[in-house]
Design a protein around this motif. Sequence first.
Motif, mmCIF file in Angstrom:
data_model
loop_
_atom_site.group_PDB
_atom_site.id
_atom_site.type_symbol
_atom_site.label_atom_id
_atom_site.label_comp_id
_atom_site.label_asym_id
_atom_site.label_seq_id
_atom_site.Cartn_x
_atom_site.Cartn_y
_atom_site.Cartn_z
ATOM 1 N N ALA A 244 84.711 81.743 70.566
ATOM 2 C CA ALA A 244 84.345 80.348 69.700
ATOM 3 C C ALA A 244 83.191 80.560 68.768
ATOM 4 N N GLY A 245 82.400 81.288 69.029
ATOM 5 C CA GLY A 245 81.259 81.565 68.109
ATOM 6 C C GLY A 245 81.357 82.836 67.196
ATOM 7 N N GLU A 246 82.850 83.353 67.176
ATOM 8 C CA GLU A 246 82.746 84.594 66.288
ATOM 9 C C GLU A 246 84.030 84.391 65.487
ATOM 10 N N PRO A 247 83.948 83.322 64.368
ATOM 11 C CA PRO A 247 84.985 83.087 63.692
ATOM 12 C C PRO A 247 85.661 84.538 62.902
ATOM 13 N N LEU A 358 93.301 78.864 69.902
ATOM 14 C CA LEU A 358 92.941 77.368 70.422
ATOM 15 C C LEU A 358 91.731 77.255 70.021
ATOM 16 N N LEU A 359 90.815 78.190 69.584
ATOM 17 C CA LEU A 359 89.283 78.282 69.290
ATOM 18 C C LEU A 359 89.400 77.789 67.658
ATOM 19 N N ASP A 360 90.237 77.882 67.072
ATOM 20 C CA ASP A 360 90.124 77.701 65.609
ATOM 21 C C ASP A 360 90.145 76.098 65.294
ATOM 22 N N GLY A 361 88.849 75.934 64.420
ATOM 23 C CA GLY A 361 88.688 74.662 64.294
ATOM 24 C C GLY A 361 88.122 73.548 65.345
ATOM 25 N N VAL A 362 87.352 74.199 66.518
ATOM 26 C CA VAL A 362 87.078 73.343 67.594
ATOM 27 C C VAL A 362 85.622 73.282 67.729
ATOM 28 N N VAL A 383 84.348 73.245 77.794
ATOM 29 C CA VAL A 383 84.923 71.975 77.150
ATOM 30 C C VAL A 383 84.864 72.152 75.831
ATOM 31 N N VAL A 384 86.172 72.170 74.917
ATOM 32 C CA VAL A 384 86.126 72.036 73.324
ATOM 33 C C VAL A 384 86.842 70.835 72.952
ATOM 34 N N ARG A 385 86.752 70.509 71.634
ATOM 35 C CA ARG A 385 87.352 69.583 71.049
ATOM 36 C C ARG A 385 87.787 69.724 69.668
ATOM 37 N N ARG A 386 88.840 69.384 69.133
ATOM 38 C CA ARG A 386 89.115 69.764 67.633
ATOM 39 C C ARG A 386 88.407 69.054 66.662
#
Length: 387
Positions: A244-247, A358-362, A383-386
């Motif tokens: 999630a922290g490695e775009p 799923l982690l793009d843009g969250v 927990v993530v959210r768009r």
Amino acid sequence: MLFRGWGESVDGPWPDAAAVVDHVGVPHLVVTRHALVRRLLTDPETFRPDNALDAVTPIPVAALRVLAGHRFRLPPTLANNASASHPEIRAIVAEALHPDRVAAQQPWLTDLVRERVTRLAAALAAGEPVDLYAGLAADLPLLVLARLVELPDAPVGAVKDFARAALELFWAPLDGTRQLALAAEVGRFHTVLRAFAATGGGLAARLRAAGHSPDVVVGALFFLLVAGQETTSQFLTLLLHRLAGEPAVRAGLRAGEIRVADVVEEGLRLEPPIVTWRRVAAVDTTLGEVEVPAGTSIVAWLARAGRDPAVVAAPGEFRPGQRGSRRHLAFGAGPHRCVGAHLARMEAAVVVAEAATLLDGVTVVRPPWCPDNLTFRMPDAFVVRRT
């Protein structure tokens, strides 16, 4: 320090070997350098695994009585076995987890992960927060393991509760009240394992057929349920959080410029679910320039060894495919190297390939929290959210 801050201190200044006293006053030698950790794990004559499953917080009499009431025993079977029986027990377990059998599960697992990713993506698109631990990673390894070795017919939640209770009871700093509650949880499921070991099929039947005692069958099942699935669900959660922290890594995956397998290996190096493992010196010896008397408890800091600059080019950076990335010791080494390594890699590869989008843009709403524990990180909700 022996329990707190493993993640925060992994990049700090540490000698190759350091004496550390734990929360109950027991001294340990913490070994950090890759070469020394590898030597520890590959020389079972000098550094025995006898203490691998010992409780780091001595279990009080009241909790021991609870365990005894459930006929709880952990004889030498896999991780703590330095006897002549180890190779045969390991070979039987390894056959159950043979790479060909693991590969046969990949299509089924891929379909299951895709179904879950579709559902989670819809929830994110609707603006809902999603828990990638509970909704994706928590039970996947258990479901796969059940198909490979046959496990007791028990609700998934009960097995997960048992596994986490065992990891806490034997590897966490605890007070007596908590130990008593955990002993009851572990003991109850141990009774289920004992009944299954006597009549169950699959791996249990193969161990019985080889002439192994009921205690050995139960011990092997116990270790598989704790280390064979719980650690993998922990790793999947930690790896997703890292991604999630490695775009740039996710972009490389989408473009086909970064291999899924390289992402998994770099994740194992930087985010191993098992951060330490224990050995005991069988004879007077040395590690590096440190004298090690016989009987010394030694903590092999696997996570730190994965960041040794003598092995990896950019120790603290997530660079899939970089020099030394695959030389991590997340699965250990030597005769006790994780027998399920191939299985864990397959499961992680499927999750990375199918779920990284799923982690793009969250936005991370709640990062995984890991309790104090000598060996296991045990992350919970992620927990993530768009955005």
